[in-house]
Scaffold this motif. Structure first.
Motif, PDB file in Angstrom:
ATOM      1  N   CYS A   1       0.832  -1.215   0.000  1.00 44.52           N
ATOM      2  CA  CYS A   1       0.000   0.000   0.000  1.00 44.52           C
ATOM      3  C   CYS A   1       0.862   1.258   0.000  1.00 44.52           C
ATOM      4  CB  CYS A   1      -0.930  -0.011   1.212  1.00 44.52           C
ATOM      5  SG  CYS A   1      -2.241  -1.249   1.138  1.00 44.52           S
TER       6      CYS A   1
ATOM      7  N   TYR B   1       2.394   1.817  -3.449  1.00 47.27           N
ATOM      8  CA  TYR B   1       1.422   2.395  -4.377  1.00 47.27           C
ATOM      9  C   TYR B   1       1.125   3.851  -4.035  1.00 47.27           C
ATOM     10  CZ  TYR B   1      -0.112  -1.337  -7.513  1.00 47.27           C
ATOM     11  OH  TYR B   1      -0.183  -2.256  -8.532  1.00 47.27           O
TER      12      TYR B   1
ATOM     13  N   LEU C   1      -6.160   3.594   0.093  1.00 45.46           N
ATOM     14  CA  LEU C   1      -5.124   2.734   0.655  1.00 45.46           C
ATOM     15  C   LEU C   1      -4.702   3.163   2.064  1.00 45.46           C
ATOM     16  CD1 LEU C   1      -2.781   2.277  -2.456  1.00 45.46           C
ATOM     17  CD2 LEU C   1      -4.387   0.597  -1.517  1.00 45.46           C
TER      18      LEU C   1
ATOM     19  N   LEU D   1      -6.775  -1.437  -3.138  1.00 49.17           N
ATOM     20  CA  LEU D   1      -5.873  -2.377  -3.812  1.00 49.17           C
ATOM     21  C   LEU D   1      -6.491  -2.899  -5.117  1.00 49.17           C
ATOM     22  CD1 LEU D   1      -4.529  -4.385  -0.742  1.00 49.17           C
ATOM     23  CD2 LEU D   1      -3.160  -2.987  -2.315  1.00 49.17           C
TER      24      LEU D   1
ATOM     25  N   ALA E   1       0.032  -5.882  -6.214  1.00 55.44           N
ATOM     26  CA  ALA E   1      -1.363  -5.631  -5.827  1.00 55.44           C
ATOM     27  C   ALA E   1      -2.129  -6.940  -5.678  1.00 55.44           C
ATOM     28  CB  ALA E   1      -2.036  -4.741  -6.873  1.00 55.44           C
TER      29      ALA E   1
END
Length: 495
Positions: free
Chosen positions: A16, A19, A69, A79, A130
């Motif tokens: 997370c 990202y 996230l 996600l 992911a």
């Protein structure tokens, strides 16, 4: 073997955070330089027609997913969204690498130094992360069965839907840009590179043609004078055309060179001479040419524009080496006003076919010696009707009542591609680019589709006066210079 809850949680949090870092940085970079990002999307060969709304939808989605996230309750949805968005990005890169008309510059920001192939695998790696995080975030009893069937279908469906959406946008964009869009240009970068330039002794030269290794320049004010140089713009030589006939006017004659043969013609008298570039001795053609206003050589024939009995422009073909009567097709040019000014244009020939491009409307036609139209195409601007005003003098002569809207100025034909020097700016063309360069739009005359555009920048403040193309070499002439540019490989067919 199942992972401990703390280990699973740390992996999920790490994914997370990765990202969030990637998307927040990417979104801020896009929004901080929004105009650059918008222009990059506009230049994309995949998403050209969707740039205006994607320029804010993409960073907005990245920020939204980063927020999802950040919280445990919305983490799974975030996600899943990241997996889908990254699948869209990956499909985009796949289309760029395999189906786009050209490969554009890489996007900026954190991935600026990454090539498209590396970027593709980078995206795949993030998709795997992911997917891994979603598996670990699933209920404990299903995570080592890879996931329950229903959950797996949702993931695969999301990936396929998002990839399919990108593919659909590409198909729509291709249709709009190539066939429907009338004024949105696509600029691959880089498209051309300057190879050489040389000053010219006078401002009255034009490119007359090519042999296998040399470029030939005719002279408007001295039609019997020709100079040539190598493709590298070196080794200049000067020639004078010698005639076997005296007492004729050559003040408005044109010269064309094709391989080792040259032609000298004038449509007012009319006459056609030809000869070899080895001795420059011109012999008058055995044919009996009729008057013409434009002409281009097509082997043993000549595509011409002349006047019909009613005084309107028509296109036809005349034989060069026999007394055969010329052939005309009065239906080829479409009259919109007077049939003269409104149908004025440029005549080009090559590879046994000819193209007629209108000056004052977004149209061109393609034919061959049979005078059967193979294609009627449109340039990308929106001017479908010639904006000309016709007036009559007191002597009864027709003339332009006011300056017309010039749509297409110069053009060149090479192989299956028509290169048009457009006179109208499209979306995003205002500013320095339009003021400092001549824009060339490229069309495929096999299907009429628009391919791409590129600028030829002014030299010493002077715009191009003429240009011709052989293979991927562009030879431009303005008042002071002859310049060679080369098109980047892969933009057009051939070497």
């Amino acid at each position: 073997m199942k992972l401990a809850v703390s280990t699973r949680e740390r992996i999920i949090i790490a994914v997370c955070l990765s990202y969030m870092l990637l998307f927040v940085y990417a979104a801020v970079s896009k929004l901080a330089d929004y105009q650059v990002f918008l222009r990059q999307l506009g230049m994309s060969p995949v998403l050209t027609s969707h740039a205006s709304w994607l320029a804010w939808v993409v960073p907005a989605a990245e920020i939204l997913l980063s927020l999802l996230l950040a919280f445990r309750r919305t983490r799974t949805a975030g996600l899943f969204g990241c997996l889908c968005l990254m699948a869209s990005f990956t499909m985009y890169i796949y289309l760029i690498l395999n189906h786009a008309s050209h490969v554009p510059c890489s996007c900026g920001g954190i991935l600026e130094k990454m090539g498209w192939i590396e970027h593709f695998y980078f995206n795949l790696a993030f998709m795997i992360l992911a997917l891994l995080a979603l598996i670990l975030d699933a209920p404990q009893d299903s995570q080592f069965n890879i996931m329950k069937g229903f959950q797996l279908l949702i993931l695969l469906g999301g990936v396929m839907l998002s990839s399919g959406l990108t593919l659909s946008l590409f198909i729509i964009s291709e249709r709009i840009v190539h066939y429907e869009n009338r004024f949105e240009r696509r600029y691959p970068h880089p498209a051309v590179s300057e190879i050489a330039r040389e000053p010219l002794p006078h401002n009255s030269y034009y490119v007359a043609g090519f042999s296998k290794s040399r470029v030939y320049l005719g002279n408007v004010t001295a039609p019997l004078h020709v100079i040539s140089c190598s493709y590298k713009l070196k080794d200049f030589e000067s020639y004078e055309i010698k005639l076997d006939t005296a007492g004729m006017s050559f003040s408005t004659a044109q010269v064309r060179v094709q391989d080792d043969k040259f032609y000298l013609y004038n449509g007012t008298v009319p006459y056609v001479f030809d000869g070899s570039v080895r001795d420059w001795l011109a012999v008058r053609s055995e044919g009996n040419p009729k008057r013409f206003t434009l002409a281009e050589i097509m082997g043993k024939e000549m595509a011409v524009r002349t006047f019909s009995e009613s005084g309107e422009h028509i296109l036809g073909v005349q034989r060069l080496s026999s007394e055969a009567a010329p052939r005309y097709n009065e239906a080829m040019l479409h009259k919109q006003a007077d049939g003269i000014f409104d149908t004025d244009g440029v005549l080009l020939s090559g590879d046994g076919k000819f193209v007629y491009l209108y000056y004052y409307r977004n149209e061109f036609l393609v034919s061959d010696a049979s005078l059967k139209i193979a294609l009627r195409g449109n340039t990308i601007d929106t001017t479908s009707r010639a904006q000309v005003t016709i007036a009559e003098t007191w002597q009864g002569l027709r003339q332009m009542g006011q300056a017309p809207l010039l749509v297409n100025r110069r053009a060149a034909l090479e192989g299956s591609y028509l290169f048009v020097n457009s006179q109208l700016p499209g979306k995003g063309d205002f500013g320095k680019l339009w003021k400092q360069a001549s824009i060339i739009d490229v069309y495929d005359i096999r299907d009429g589709s628009y391919r791409f555009s590129f600028p030829l920048y002014d030299i010493d403040g002077q715009k191009l006066e003429s240009f011709r193309i052989i293979r991927n070499h562009i030879f431009l002439i303005n008042e002071k210079w002859i310049v060679r540019y080369d098109l980047e490989k892969g933009l057009v067919d051939g070497p």
